[in-house]
Design a protein around this motif. Structure first.
Motif, mmCIF file in Angstrom:
data_model
loop_
_atom_site.group_PDB
_atom_site.id
_atom_site.type_symbol
_atom_site.label_atom_id
_atom_site.label_comp_id
_atom_site.label_asym_id
_atom_site.label_seq_id
_atom_site.Cartn_x
_atom_site.Cartn_y
_atom_site.Cartn_z
ATOM 1 N N LEU A 42 -2.346 55.444 -43.578
ATOM 2 C CA LEU A 42 -1.570 56.293 -43.885
ATOM 3 C C LEU A 42 -0.495 56.002 -44.941
ATOM 4 O O LEU A 42 0.240 56.849 -45.613
ATOM 5 C CB LEU A 42 -0.945 57.458 -43.035
ATOM 6 N N ASP A 43 -0.250 54.602 -44.870
ATOM 7 C CA ASP A 43 0.955 54.258 -45.856
ATOM 8 C C ASP A 43 0.725 54.441 -47.059
ATOM 9 O O ASP A 43 2.023 54.889 -47.801
ATOM 10 C CB ASP A 43 1.092 52.916 -45.666
ATOM 11 N N MET A 44 -0.325 54.541 -47.648
ATOM 12 C CA MET A 44 -0.343 54.836 -49.198
ATOM 13 C C MET A 44 -0.062 56.277 -49.641
ATOM 14 O O MET A 44 0.024 56.659 -50.481
ATOM 15 C CB MET A 44 -1.763 54.333 -49.554
ATOM 16 N N ALA A 100 -1.581 64.386 -40.073
ATOM 17 C CA ALA A 100 -0.638 65.041 -41.069
ATOM 18 C C ALA A 100 0.645 65.041 -40.553
ATOM 19 O O ALA A 100 1.892 64.686 -41.244
ATOM 20 C CB ALA A 100 -0.809 66.401 -41.127
ATOM 21 N N LEU A 101 0.879 64.971 -39.279
ATOM 22 C CA LEU A 101 2.244 64.553 -38.568
ATOM 23 C C LEU A 101 2.554 63.056 -38.760
ATOM 24 O O LEU A 101 3.871 62.836 -38.555
ATOM 25 C CB LEU A 101 2.184 65.120 -37.325
ATOM 26 N N SER A 102 1.713 62.349 -39.081
ATOM 27 C CA SER A 102 1.900 60.845 -38.976
ATOM 28 C C SER A 102 2.445 60.237 -40.296
ATOM 29 O O SER A 102 2.557 58.919 -40.517
ATOM 30 C CB SER A 102 1.004 60.020 -38.240
ATOM 31 N N GLY A 107 8.906 63.775 -41.481
ATOM 32 C CA GLY A 107 9.404 64.238 -40.257
ATOM 33 C C GLY A 107 10.157 65.402 -40.527
ATOM 34 O O GLY A 107 10.621 65.765 -41.294
ATOM 35 N N LEU A 108 10.237 66.127 -39.150
ATOM 36 C CA LEU A 108 10.919 67.263 -38.966
ATOM 37 C C LEU A 108 12.281 67.219 -39.488
ATOM 38 O O LEU A 108 13.217 67.993 -39.748
ATOM 39 C CB LEU A 108 10.699 67.871 -37.598
ATOM 40 N N ALA A 168 7.111 61.628 -33.755
ATOM 41 C CA ALA A 168 7.312 60.323 -34.627
ATOM 42 C C ALA A 168 8.619 59.804 -33.936
ATOM 43 O O ALA A 168 9.227 59.016 -34.927
ATOM 44 C CB ALA A 168 7.332 60.789 -36.200
ATOM 45 N N GLY A 169 8.985 59.886 -32.817
ATOM 46 C CA GLY A 169 10.270 59.114 -32.432
ATOM 47 C C GLY A 169 10.323 57.869 -32.609
ATOM 48 O O GLY A 169 11.316 57.009 -32.722
#
Length: 402
Positions: A42-44, A100-102, A107-108, A168-169
């Protein structure tokens, strides 16, 4: 209201579809099984999402623009960041909600920063990947009941307390923490603070094992005399009934339609897969026939499609209102309540209709059913959304209608 998707967002929607199909789907099961492992693939995509959101995640930029323009509606019809984010994340969650959340910097907490931060704070914190820490062991749906404290000490606030279920804490670069400046003054004293990763006194004490969205980390964080610079307080430091808690809650009017969009993308994936699995045995919808003229399973699918379309239109309306500076608290809760419930119901029903294929790990249907439940819970449970809607319809305050 025009029901067509704005043409200018076509490229963004297509791009999100490609990511969902070519990247998320192939690794979806891998990271469901390897809970807490960071998806390096996901980094890209951080840069791609920056392009989708103009540097602000989860639709928060819409709230920020509204706040800094004095809350005045825009002239004409605007389809901006909120609509764009809803459309993009709907497609990404067709691929995988947990992934998608990662995605870094989505982040929120980024939404909270965009909603209430000053221009100087935006310039300094705009590219920070920020999680949101609201829920506590003794404060869940009632955000006003939080007990984490922030005490002013010279040029710093000293934060003490514990937060749980922080999405994502562990991975995020910072956490937006809700804390009270003075418990005796109730919700008006609640403020949000940006606490950067590595700040002394802040510690991730646990990662939760979950039913779904296992690719996304969910952390418990403890704050023990954690000193945060004064300039990391978001919004007005003064305790004000009009501006305090209301400013923090404005974040949700923008993020609830986003969560609704996530549920819509997931439910659409389940319906499409179910139709695909049923087609080889001759069970395909014929939209020229009445529902009573078709097999029971097809009638069931058409009813689910109708529910999904209703949720989709409510969601687009709520996002459009946010982009156009119109108060949308009721509509945001309506979209979240409808989409969260419908998304969970559709995925569970699809599992049932597909029998062993729906229940086993051969297909992703069972995973989608597990993932869907959180979309009916976070950003405010079904019950909380219905309570908010009732208050808006009846003109009651939170103290008058509990």
């Amino acid at each position: 209201m025009y029901l067509e998707i704005p043409r200018k967002f076509g490229a963004i929607v297509h791009q999100a579809q490609q990511v969902a199909r070519s990247v998320f789907r192939p690794i979806s099961r891998k990271y469901d099984l390897a809970e807490h492992a960071y998806p390096q693939e996901l980094d890209m995509f951080a840069a791609i999402m920056d392009g989708m959101n103009d540097g602000a995640a989860d639709g928060g930029a819409g709230a920020g623009k509204l706040a800094r323009s004095g809350g005045k509606p825009s002239e004409g019809n605007v389809n901006g960041t909120n609509m764009k984010t809803v459309l993009g994340l709907t497609e990404l969650c067709w691929g995988d909600v947990g992934l998608a959340l990662s995605i870094p910097r989505q982040g929120l907490g980024n939404s909270a920063i965009a909603a209430v931060a000053s221009e100087a704070q935006l310039a300094r914190l705009g590219n920070t990947w920020a999680a949101m820490a609201i829920t506590e062991p003794g404060a869940g749906s009632d955000s006003a009941a939080i007990r984490t404290t922030a005490t002013l000490d010279g040029d710093h606030y000293v934060i003490n307390g514990e937060k749980i279920y922080v999405t994502a804490g562990e991975r995020a670069n910072a956490v937006v923490v809700w804390a009270t400046l003075d418990r005796s003054k109730g919700r008006a004293a609640i403020k949000s603070f940006v606490v950067e990763k590595g700040t002394p006194g802040m510690a991730v004490v646990r990662l939760e094992k979950k039913l779904g969205i296992r690719a996304s980390d969910t952390a418990a964080i403890r704050f023990d005399n954690c000193r945060v610079p004064k300039e990391n307080l978001l919004g007005d430091p003064e305790i004000s009934v009009d501006k305090g808690f209301a400013g923090a809650m404005q974040t949700f009017d923008n993020t609830r339609p986003v969560v609704a969009g996530m549920a819509i993308g997931l439910a659409r994936a389940a319906l499409e897969k179910t139709r695909e699995l049923l087609a080889p045995v001759g069970l395909e919808p014929d939209y020229q026939l009445q529902t009573w003229q078709q097999p029971a399973v097809i009638r069931e699918l058409q009813l689910l499609e109708a529910e999904l379309e209703a949720a989709r239109l409510l969601t687009l309306r709520a996002a459009w209102m946010a982009d156009n500076g119109q108060p949308n608290s009721k509509e945001a809760s309506m979209a979240k309540a409808k989409a969260g419930r419908v998304g969970n119901a559709i995925t569970l029903r699809c599992v049932e209709l597909c029998g062993s294929l729906g229940y086993g790990e051969t297909e992703l249907l069972e995973k989608w059913a597990r993932d869907s439940k959180i979309l009916d819970i976070f950003e405010g449970t079904q019950q909380i959304q219905l309570l908010i809607i009732a208050r808006r319809l009846l003109g009651k305050s939170s103290s008058e209608l509990k």
